[in-house]
Design an enzyme around this catalytic site. Structure first.
Site: not given
Length: 584
Positions: A277, A298, A332
């Site tokens: 996050s 990421e 994701c």
């Protein structure tokens, strides 16, 4: 003519030999990985056969154990230790010793390591997917596509191209350094640390591990507390493959724990890769700044899925539902904002509603459900709050999927597939990452408007643009602020492992995968040396420096020629014996 014919024959013979060599399978040994304690054969011990009720309101960081359970059934799986700072530092120190040995390994040995892994993965696909499914609630289909295929693709890309991109790369030396050779070398960094998320437990471990190990590094991976059970089994596969090629022990390690464990890893390694996050990503950056440790982040995504008015609506509707709902919050890079041209909006939403009403959520291993469970505790409550906020602001629920048979205590781990219309950007649902099976659909009128809408987000991971005109789709995608774009497809980029993956804005920075991701695991070193040592050395007499600059960099050919004449004149005068000049 005869000589040319001979060359052609030799080239043809060489090509045939190369082709025949490709047909000879490499000698790849098999590895044995004990899976007896992770198989769901109904013979579990009493300690691992009860329904687990996770405590609510308790701070995980206060726990000394990471408790593991199946989110789809709440069946208890076991626990792993939450490592302390001292334990993490010791694991990293062991990896550092092993890396010094591995840094000297050959690419041949590294490729054999990859082949052993690839062989095991191909032969044990079902086992790997089942373990991923049990630990995170994903479907077997999602496991096969998102875990197995992406990992196999990465391995085959490294086998094919990895060595090429890690060898020294020669660059132009420029006009003034024509007598020099210039190159870039790629050396191992040391020990890479990776903190990875739960959504793809197999691939999220293998992705950084493969790049780090192939480039000569050691790596310590902290797996998510929500996927520790599967992560520790996948670690056994890596250990067995490393042992099979004679790699030093402790080169790769997997650790479990909570925030303290992750913080200790950040401050101990030579580079950190984080998948998670934005909030935690900022904390990792703060900790990494104390030691100036390089970071690749990421983070979250709120990808735009754009549908123009010239598409095959039924076909794109099918893709859209898959993009939003099938992964059930596991993807994701999932599409979370859908923009459909006004002229086809009614047809598109009716097609989507029809599909979603046939979708059911239930235990993923049951085999008859399109979606599995939400992995995170209390996540369904967050999703419902996002939906409620949208409804309060004028949105409407167009369609909802159904629940399958759920075990008692697991109801909160599911959320029905939901399609919402009449949405706008004042709603949290269109701004915050949902990570769940919700499909908000918004109208647009012009290409300029949809670009503006897509960029109205703090995230910038990816986008998907659909149009009957490839040129139109490319034009729209080129204006969207994101790191990954798919034209007339969704999430296909990640299957091209030659491409870098990553985002901008709150989706992070840096890249993994591709050449960029592989070299990001390296110390990039610039090297300059004499091209014809020791015959020509760098020596510039003072009187010619000004003319030399103009000779090399003058704006037109005549200025450069005039300056070159001056340089030659000075050099000639300097090389003329003193006695000769006196006689003149």
């Amino acid at each position: 003519m005869a000589f040319l014919f001979s060359l052609i024959v030799l080239a043809f013979a060489y090509a045939i030999c190369r082709f025949l060599l490709m047909l000879i399978p490499p000698n790849v040994p098999s590895i044995d990985v004990d899976a007896s304690d992770v198989l769901d054969d109904g013979n579990q011990t009493p300690d691992n056969s009860f329904i687990y009720i996770p405590p609510r309101g308790r701070t995980p960081q206060s726990e000394t154990k990471v408790q593991c359970y199946e989110p789809a059934t709440m069946k208890y799986l076991g626990y792993f230790p939450a490592l302390s700072r001292a334990e993490v530092e010791e694991r990293v120190a062991q990896a550092r010793k092993a890396q010094k040995v591995w840094a000297k390994s050959s690419f041949k040995q590294r490729r054999q390591f990859l082949r052993i892994l690839l062989k095991y993965i191909i032969e044990h696909q079902e086992l790997i997917c089942e373990i991923s499914s049990r630990d995170t609630g994903k479907t077997m289909v999602d496991g096969s596509l998102g875990e197995i295929m992406t990992t196999c693709e990465k391995i085959t890309w490294l086998l094919s191209e990895g060595e090429k991109w890690l060898k020294p790369e020669y660059r132009s030396s420029g006009r003034s350094m024509i007598h020099k050779k210039a190159k870039v070398e790629f050396h191992p960094l040391g020990v890479v640390g990776a903190i990875v998320s739960w959504n793809y437990p197999f691939h999220n471990i293998f992705n950084p591990m493969l790049a780090a190990v192939f480039s000569g590094n050691g790596i310590v991976i902290k797996v998510s507390e929500n996927a520790s059970w599967s992560g520790c089994f996948y670690f056994r596969i890596i250990q067995a493959a490393l042992a099979a090629v004679g790699a030093p022990e402790n080169l790769v390690d997997v650790i479990t724990g909570f925030a303290e464990t992750g913080e200790a890893l950040v401050s101990s390694v030579d580079k950190i890769i984080f998948v998670g996050s934005p909030g935690v990503g900022r904390m990792i950056m703060r900790n990494a700044s104390k030691t100036l440790t390089p970071v690749t982040l990421e983070l979250g995504g709120k990808d735009a899925f754009i549908v123009c008015d010239d598409v095959d609506v039924p076909h794109v509707a099918q893709i859209a539902v898959r993009a939003a709902l099938q992964s059930s919050g596991q993807n994701c890079a999932g599409a979370e904002r859908f923009y459909v041209h006004r002229d086809i909006y009614a047809l598109f939403v009716s097609q989507v509603a029809k599909i979603v009403k046939s979708v059911s959520a239930g235990p993923p291993l049951a085999g008859k459900y399109d979606m599995g469970a939400l992995c995170l505790l209390e996540h369904s409550e967050k999703l419902q709050n996002l939906v409620n906020d949208a409804l309060d602001k004028g949105a409407e629920i167009l369609a909802r999927g159904s629940f399958g048979h759920l075990s008692e205590g697991a109801v909160d781990q599911y959320f029905p597939p939901t399609v919402i219309v009449n949405v706008n950007h004042t709603m949290k649902l269109m701004q915050e990452e949902a990570f769940g099976p919700i499909m908000p659909i918004m109208k647009f009128d012009t290409d300029e408007e949809v670009v503006k809408l897509a960029n109205d987000s703090r995230y910038g991971l990816g986008c998907a643009v659909f149009s009957g005109s490839q040129h139109r789709a490319r034009e729209i995608a080129s204006q969207i602020q994101c790191g990954v774009a798919a034209i007339n497809d969704f999430a296909s980029n990640y299957m091209c492992q030659s491409l870098p993956f990553g985002g901008v804005k709150d989706s992070g920075f840096g890249r993994f995968a591709g050449v960029e991701g592989l070299r990001a695991c390296c110390l990039v070193k610039s090297v300059v040396e004499d091209r014809w040592w020791p015959y020509i050395k760098t020596k510039i007499p003072k009187p010619i420096q000004e003319s030399l600059v103009e000779a090399l960099y003058g704006l037109n050919i005549w200025d450069r020629l005039r300056a070159l004449v001056n340089v030659l004149k000075v050099l000639t005068e300097q090389n003329t014996p003193v006695s000769s000049r006196r006689n003149d």
